[in-house]
Scaffold this motif. Structure first.
Motif, PDB file in Angstrom:
ATOM      1  N   LEU A 285      65.565 -15.001  41.640  1.00 12.25           N
ATOM      2  CA  LEU A 285      66.096 -16.337  41.434  1.00 12.25           C
ATOM      3  C   LEU A 285      66.015 -16.667  39.958  1.00 12.25           C
ATOM      4  O   LEU A 285      65.048 -16.318  39.275  1.00 12.25           O
ATOM      5  N   GLU A 286      67.068 -17.349  39.513  1.00 11.54           N
ATOM      6  CA  GLU A 286      67.060 -17.777  38.119  1.00 11.54           C
ATOM      7  C   GLU A 286      67.314 -19.273  38.126  1.00 11.54           C
ATOM      8  O   GLU A 286      68.340 -19.731  38.616  1.00 11.54           O
ATOM      9  N   LEU A 287      66.346 -20.020  37.634  1.00 17.83           N
ATOM     10  CA  LEU A 287      66.484 -21.471  37.638  1.00 17.83           C
ATOM     11  C   LEU A 287      67.257 -21.892  36.398  1.00 17.83           C
ATOM     12  O   LEU A 287      66.825 -21.647  35.265  1.00 17.83           O
ATOM     13  N   ILE A 288      68.419 -22.485  36.610  1.00 12.06           N
ATOM     14  CA  ILE A 288      69.281 -22.855  35.482  1.00 12.06           C
ATOM     15  C   ILE A 288      68.949 -24.263  35.019  1.00 12.06           C
ATOM     16  O   ILE A 288      68.805 -24.528  33.833  1.00 12.06           O
ATOM     17  N   SER A 289      68.871 -25.175  35.973  1.00 14.30           N
ATOM     18  CA  SER A 289      68.503 -26.559  35.652  1.00 14.30           C
ATOM     19  C   SER A 289      67.820 -27.136  36.876  1.00 14.30           C
ATOM     20  O   SER A 289      67.598 -26.419  37.846  1.00 14.30           O
ATOM     21  N   SER A 290      67.526 -28.414  36.832  1.00 13.50           N
ATOM     22  CA  SER A 290      66.749 -29.010  37.921  1.00 13.50           C
ATOM     23  C   SER A 290      67.491 -28.926  39.250  1.00 13.50           C
ATOM     24  O   SER A 290      66.879 -28.933  40.315  1.00 13.50           O
ATOM     25  N   ASP A 291      68.852 -28.844  39.226  1.00 12.93           N
ATOM     26  CA  ASP A 291      69.567 -28.794  40.498  1.00 12.93           C
ATOM     27  C   ASP A 291      70.416 -27.540  40.641  1.00 12.93           C
ATOM     28  O   ASP A 291      71.306 -27.465  41.466  1.00 12.93           O
ATOM     29  N   GLU A 292      70.169 -26.530  39.821  1.00 14.78           N
ATOM     30  CA  GLU A 292      71.067 -25.371  39.830  1.00 14.78           C
ATOM     31  C   GLU A 292      70.262 -24.083  39.712  1.00 14.78           C
ATOM     32  O   GLU A 292      69.306 -24.006  38.946  1.00 14.78           O
ATOM     33  N   LEU A 293      70.629 -23.090  40.508  1.00 14.99           N
ATOM     34  CA  LEU A 293      69.985 -21.789  40.362  1.00 14.99           C
ATOM     35  C   LEU A 293      70.956 -20.658  40.696  1.00 14.99           C
ATOM     36  O   LEU A 293      71.983 -20.869  41.358  1.00 14.99           O
ATOM     37  N   ILE A 294      70.644 -19.482  40.183  1.00 12.22           N
ATOM     38  CA  ILE A 294      71.472 -18.306  40.462  1.00 12.22           C
ATOM     39  C   ILE A 294      70.623 -17.320  41.247  1.00 12.22           C
ATOM     40  O   ILE A 294      69.505 -16.969  40.843  1.00 12.22           O
ATOM     41  N   VAL A 295      71.168 -16.923  42.377  1.00  9.03           N
ATOM     42  CA  VAL A 295      70.463 -15.992  43.249  1.00  9.03           C
ATOM     43  C   VAL A 295      71.080 -14.614  43.061  1.00  9.03           C
ATOM     44  O   VAL A 295      72.282 -14.452  43.201  1.00  9.03           O
ATOM     45  N   THR A 296      70.287 -13.648  42.724  1.00 11.04           N
ATOM     46  CA  THR A 296      70.792 -12.297  42.557  1.00 11.04           C
ATOM     47  C   THR A 296      70.303 -11.449  43.728  1.00 11.04           C
ATOM     48  O   THR A 296      69.132 -11.517  44.092  1.00 11.04           O
ATOM     49  N   GLY A 297      71.222 -10.684  44.329  1.00 13.83           N
ATOM     50  CA  GLY A 297      70.823  -9.777  45.399  1.00 13.83           C
ATOM     51  C   GLY A 297      71.134 -10.282  46.794  1.00 13.83           C
ATOM     52  O   GLY A 297      70.899  -9.570  47.769  1.00 13.83           O
ATOM     53  N   LEU A 298      71.666 -11.478  46.903  1.00 15.82           N
ATOM     54  CA  LEU A 298      72.063 -11.990  48.220  1.00 15.82           C
ATOM     55  C   LEU A 298      73.510 -12.438  48.137  1.00 15.82           C
ATOM     56  O   LEU A 298      73.985 -12.816  47.055  1.00 15.82           O
ATOM     57  N   ASP A 299      74.242 -12.397  49.264  1.00 17.21           N
ATOM     58  CA  ASP A 299      75.600 -12.914  49.200  1.00 17.21           C
ATOM     59  C   ASP A 299      75.617 -14.387  49.612  1.00 17.21           C
ATOM     60  O   ASP A 299      74.608 -14.934  50.099  1.00 17.21           O
ATOM     61  N   SER A 300      76.754 -15.036  49.417  1.00 15.07           N
ATOM     62  CA  SER A 300      76.833 -16.482  49.627  1.00 15.07           C
ATOM     63  C   SER A 300      76.576 -16.854  51.084  1.00 15.07           C
ATOM     64  O   SER A 300      75.985 -17.902  51.369  1.00 15.07           O
ATOM     65  N   ALA A 301      77.007 -15.969  52.008  1.00 10.70           N
ATOM     66  CA  ALA A 301      76.807 -16.275  53.436  1.00 10.70           C
ATOM     67  C   ALA A 301      75.314 -16.364  53.759  1.00 10.70           C
ATOM     68  O   ALA A 301      74.854 -17.292  54.431  1.00 10.70           O
ATOM     69  N   THR A 302      74.542 -15.417  53.225  1.00  7.84           N
ATOM     70  CA  THR A 302      73.104 -15.403  53.499  1.00  7.84           C
ATOM     71  C   THR A 302      72.435 -16.642  52.920  1.00  7.84           C
ATOM     72  O   THR A 302      71.600 -17.294  53.575  1.00  7.84           O
ATOM     73  N   VAL A 303      72.817 -16.968  51.683  1.00 10.87           N
ATOM     74  CA  VAL A 303      72.220 -18.133  51.022  1.00 10.87           C
ATOM     75  C   VAL A 303      72.575 -19.404  51.796  1.00 10.87           C
ATOM     76  O   VAL A 303      71.719 -20.252  52.077  1.00 10.87           O
ATOM     77  N   GLY A 304      73.866 -19.516  52.176  1.00 11.26           N
ATOM     78  CA  GLY A 304      74.335 -20.703  52.891  1.00 11.26           C
ATOM     79  C   GLY A 304      73.628 -20.856  54.230  1.00 11.26           C
ATOM     80  O   GLY A 304      73.222 -21.951  54.631  1.00 11.26           O
ATOM     81  N   HIS A 305      73.476 -19.718  54.905  1.00 13.95           N
ATOM     82  CA  HIS A 305      72.827 -19.718  56.206  1.00 13.95           C
ATOM     83  C   HIS A 305      71.375 -20.184  56.088  1.00 13.95           C
ATOM     84  O   HIS A 305      70.892 -21.013  56.884  1.00 13.95           O
ATOM     85  N   ALA A 306      70.673 -19.654  55.078  1.00 15.79           N
ATOM     86  CA  ALA A 306      69.273 -20.026  54.881  1.00 15.79           C
ATOM     87  C   ALA A 306      69.141 -21.513  54.575  1.00 15.79           C
ATOM     88  O   ALA A 306      68.259 -22.209  55.105  1.00 15.79           O
ATOM     89  N   ALA A 307      70.067 -22.015  53.736  1.00 16.00           N
ATOM     90  CA  ALA A 307      70.037 -23.426  53.379  1.00 16.00           C
ATOM     91  C   ALA A 307      70.298 -24.297  54.604  1.00 16.00           C
ATOM     92  O   ALA A 307      69.621 -25.303  54.836  1.00 16.00           O
ATOM     93  N   HIS A 308      71.277 -23.872  55.387  1.00 12.75           N
ATOM     94  CA  HIS A 308      71.622 -24.624  56.589  1.00 12.75           C
ATOM     95  C   HIS A 308      70.437 -24.679  57.557  1.00 12.75           C
ATOM     96  O   HIS A 308      70.096 -25.726  58.094  1.00 12.75           O
ATOM     97  N   GLY A 309      69.777 -23.498  57.726  1.00 15.57           N
ATOM     98  CA  GLY A 309      68.654 -23.422  58.643  1.00 15.57           C
ATOM     99  C   GLY A 309      67.509 -24.331  58.207  1.00 15.57           C
ATOM    100  O   GLY A 309      66.801 -24.909  59.042  1.00 15.57           O
ATOM    101  N   ALA A 310      67.338 -24.459  56.861  1.00 12.74           N
ATOM    102  CA  ALA A 310      66.231 -25.271  56.362  1.00 12.74           C
ATOM    103  C   ALA A 310      66.637 -26.726  56.150  1.00 12.74           C
ATOM    104  O   ALA A 310      65.836 -27.535  55.693  1.00 12.74           O
ATOM    105  N   GLY A 311      67.904 -27.007  56.437  1.00 13.70           N
ATOM    106  CA  GLY A 311      68.390 -28.371  56.291  1.00 13.70           C
ATOM    107  C   GLY A 311      68.492 -28.816  54.852  1.00 13.70           C
ATOM    108  O   GLY A 311      68.335 -29.987  54.545  1.00 13.70           O
ATOM    109  N   VAL A 312      68.744 -27.863  53.926  1.00 12.55           N
ATOM    110  CA  VAL A 312      68.864 -28.204  52.507  1.00 12.55           C
ATOM    111  C   VAL A 312      70.316 -28.550  52.187  1.00 12.55           C
ATOM    112  O   VAL A 312      71.233 -27.819  52.542  1.00 12.55           O
ATOM    113  N   GLU A 313      70.498 -29.674  51.521  1.00  9.13           N
ATOM    114  CA  GLU A 313      71.837 -30.118  51.146  1.00  9.13           C
ATOM    115  C   GLU A 313      72.331 -29.284  49.959  1.00  9.13           C
ATOM    116  O   GLU A 313      71.629 -29.108  48.974  1.00  9.13           O
TER     117      GLU A 313
END
Lengths: 341, 257
Positions: A285-313
């Motif tokens: 994970l690379e933290l860009i700013s307080s509300d932005e980060l870049i995830v390396t090594g995962l695709d968007s579906a995986t990230v989206g799924h994880a966020a959805h499961g955790a209820g993260v907006e």
């Protein structure tokens, strides 16, 4: 720069590939010519030393028929030297370069097997474009009409009777290409053919090369800019400082870069926690700013799924198309360019 | 090989070098004929300037002016070969014909023919101008046998000399160096060598050419010894073959980059 009085031939360029309209093979017109089935090029442990300079070092790769292969590397990485070794113009210090299993100079009718456009400057400035091609046609034993046919094919018909000395770089490139096509070869070797072409010219060249490969020919195109040939090539051979860096299908090269996903969320900490559960050792994970980060090594579906499961907006979830050009630069970045062109 | 000869012929006929060198041959031959007919007899202090023209050997020399322009044929061969490197057309030439010795053979063969044709043109120029300038003057008759010998000498000599030029060009790929070098050799070095080392002259390329052309200079070379026509031809061919072989073993093997 076009010379004064030179006709603007770009008006003649047709964006649609010419090969659809006019078959460059001319199989019917030249029944005596060897059937232009592409041959495999094989470079095997090739090395070339010029004095103290190792221009090419232990280079091994093959180029398959029916595909367009990009031969890529920065300026001075040994591309031209390698091509000249394949064509018997430069004697390798070690290793071999074979066309259809034999050295170029041992081919029965080399000009009918391989067509090459090596540099835009190999013309007598006082000889017309057509006469330049007729000289080659004479040596190949081709009928006179062949020169006019290939001139039309590359869009130079109107400049046929003008001296090559007054040609623009783009016109010279087209004339070089026409010369390479004279013997109706199954293998085409083109050194930086897009150099000096205008955007229409480059678009035209793309379609033209694809057409040649579709006919089953072997097409090897060198370039120092990946983006120039990215849309044209099926395979790539990447060299740097005379050594092989990467070879294989372009698609697999795109896969060699790590996936990146860019995410914007008002709840960064919760997302980081959620991603920790799905990531593995290759995830970062690379933290860009307080509300932005870049995830390396995962695709968007995986990230989206994880966020959805955790209820993260999430406010943004993007997976940029892999930037091949930066990957290319990364692969070939080796400090000072060494070796000869 | 026929294809290669045809390609070489087209190379030389699609640039202007041949045209201008043939023009130079005609002009230089004409100049020499005029000098021999008008200037030399009066410069010789002959009271009757026509007296020299009564000498049949001298009449032979006038037609022999055909051989005076040999240097242009040598340059034609040099430029034909070195031009390939200068303009990098050698690349497309070798792509079609990767075996380099065949290029040398084809070019040499074509230039032998070109040299012969230019020799014939030079002879025709000298013969026609001799007839024209001598018309209305008192002069010894033109000896048909001598004229025929001159024709044969010029055609053979120029043919071999063009071949020598090609071989020199193959050996010295730099056009300027090859042309300037050849001029210095022909105009300065060989003459000096011949003066200082008496016996060597007839064995040098220029001496051998003079032997082939000897019929063109009926009064001889001012006492300098020369070979027979055929020995001269053999020596001259020997030089061409020697230069060509040296080139094949050295410069023609080099990488084309």
């Amino acid at each position: 720069m076009r010379t004064p009085g030179a006709k603007d031939t770009s008006l003649l360029y047709v964006a649609t590939p010419l090969w659809i309209k006019s078959d460059p093979v001319h199989r019917d017109s030249y029944p005596l010519v060897m059937s232009p089935i592409g041959q495999t090029l094989a470079v095997d442990h090739l090395s070339k030393r010029f004095g103290k300079v190792d221009a090419v070092r232990d280079l091994t790769f093959t180029v398959a028929p029916g595909r367009v292969t990009g031969f890529l590397g920065p300026n001075g990485s040994g591309k031209t030297t390698t091509l000249r070794c394949i064509l018997g113009l430069v004697a390798p210090s070690a290793g071999t370069a074979h066309v259809a299993g034999v050295a170029y100079r041992d081919l029965e009718r080399p000009g009918h097997v391989v067509g090459a456009a090596l540099e835009a400057s190999g013309f007598h400035p006082g000889r017309t474009a057509r006469n330049h091609l007729l000289v080659i046609g004479d040596a190949l034993g081709m009928p006179r009409g062949r020169a006019d046919d290939v001139l039309e094919l590359v869009g130079l018909s109107d400049a046929a009777r003008r001296k090559a000395g007054g040609f623009s770089l783009g016109m010279r490139q087209r004339l070089s290409l026409a010369a390479a096509l004279m013997g109706d070869p199954g293998v085409l070797i083109l050194d930086e053919p897009a150099n000096g072409l205008d955007p229409e010219g480059i678009a035209w060249l793309r379609g033209f090369l694809r057409g040649l490969a579709l006919e089953g020919r072997t097409v090897l195109v060198s370039s120092h800019v990946l983006s120039e040939v990215q849309q044209t090539v099926d395979d790539v051979v990447i060299i740097s400082r005379g050594q092989l860096v990467e070879s294989g299908p372009l698609a697999s090269l795109a896969g060699t870069g790590a996936m990146r996903v860019r995410v914007r969320t008002p709840n960064r900490e919760a997302l980081v926690t959620a991603l920790a559960g799905v990531g593995d050792a290759n995830t970062s994970l690379e933290l860009i700013s307080s509300d932005e980060l870049i995830v390396t090594g995962l695709d968007s579906a995986t990230v989206g799924h994880a966020a959805h499961g955790a209820g993260v907006e999430l406010h943004e979830l993007t997976q940029p198309v892999n930037d091949l050009e930066s990957l290319f630069l990364e692969l070939t970045a080796t400090g000072n360019p060494g070796g000869a062109a | 090989m026929m294809h290669l000869l045809r390609a070489e012929l087209r190379k030389v006929t699609t640039t202007k070098v041949l045209f201008f060198l043939v023009l130079a041959v005609i002009a230089f031959t004409a100049l020499n004929v005029f000098l021999l007919v008008y200037l030399t007899p009066s410069a010789m202090g002959q009271v009757d300037s026509g007296q020299l023209l009564m000498n049949s050997e001298y009449i032979g020399n006038i037609i022999g002016a055909a051989g005076s322009s040999s240097i242009f044929v040598l340059i034609l061969g040099i430029v034909g070969m070195t031009g390939e490197y200068r303009h990098m057309t050698i690349t497309s030439t070798l792509l079609v014909t990767p075996r380099r010795s065949r290029i040398l053979l084809a070019k040499g063969g074509l230039y032998i023919a070109l040299g012969a044709v230019i020799g014939a043109i030079a002879f025709a120029t000298a013969y026609v101008l001799a007839l024209a300038t001598l018309a209305g003057k008192q002069h010894a008759p033109i000896d048909g046998t001598i004229a025929a010998q001159i024709f044969g000498g010029v055609v053979l000599g120029f043919a071999i000399y063009a071949f020598v030029g090609v071989a020199v060009g193959a050996l010295i790929r730099n056009q300027v160096a090859a042309v300037v070098g050849a001029l210095i050799w022909v105009l300065v070095l060989e003459a000096l060598l011949t003066v200082f080392v008496d016996w060597i002259g007839k064995w040098l390329p220029g001496g051998a050419l003079d032997a082939v052309l000897q019929a063109t200079n009926v009064s001889g070379r001012g006492g300098t010894e020369i070979l027979s026509v055929w020995a001269g031809a053999a020596v001259l061919i020997g030089y061409a073959v020697l230069f060509g072989a040296l080139a094949s073993a050295t410069t023609m093997r080099r990488d084309i980059t």
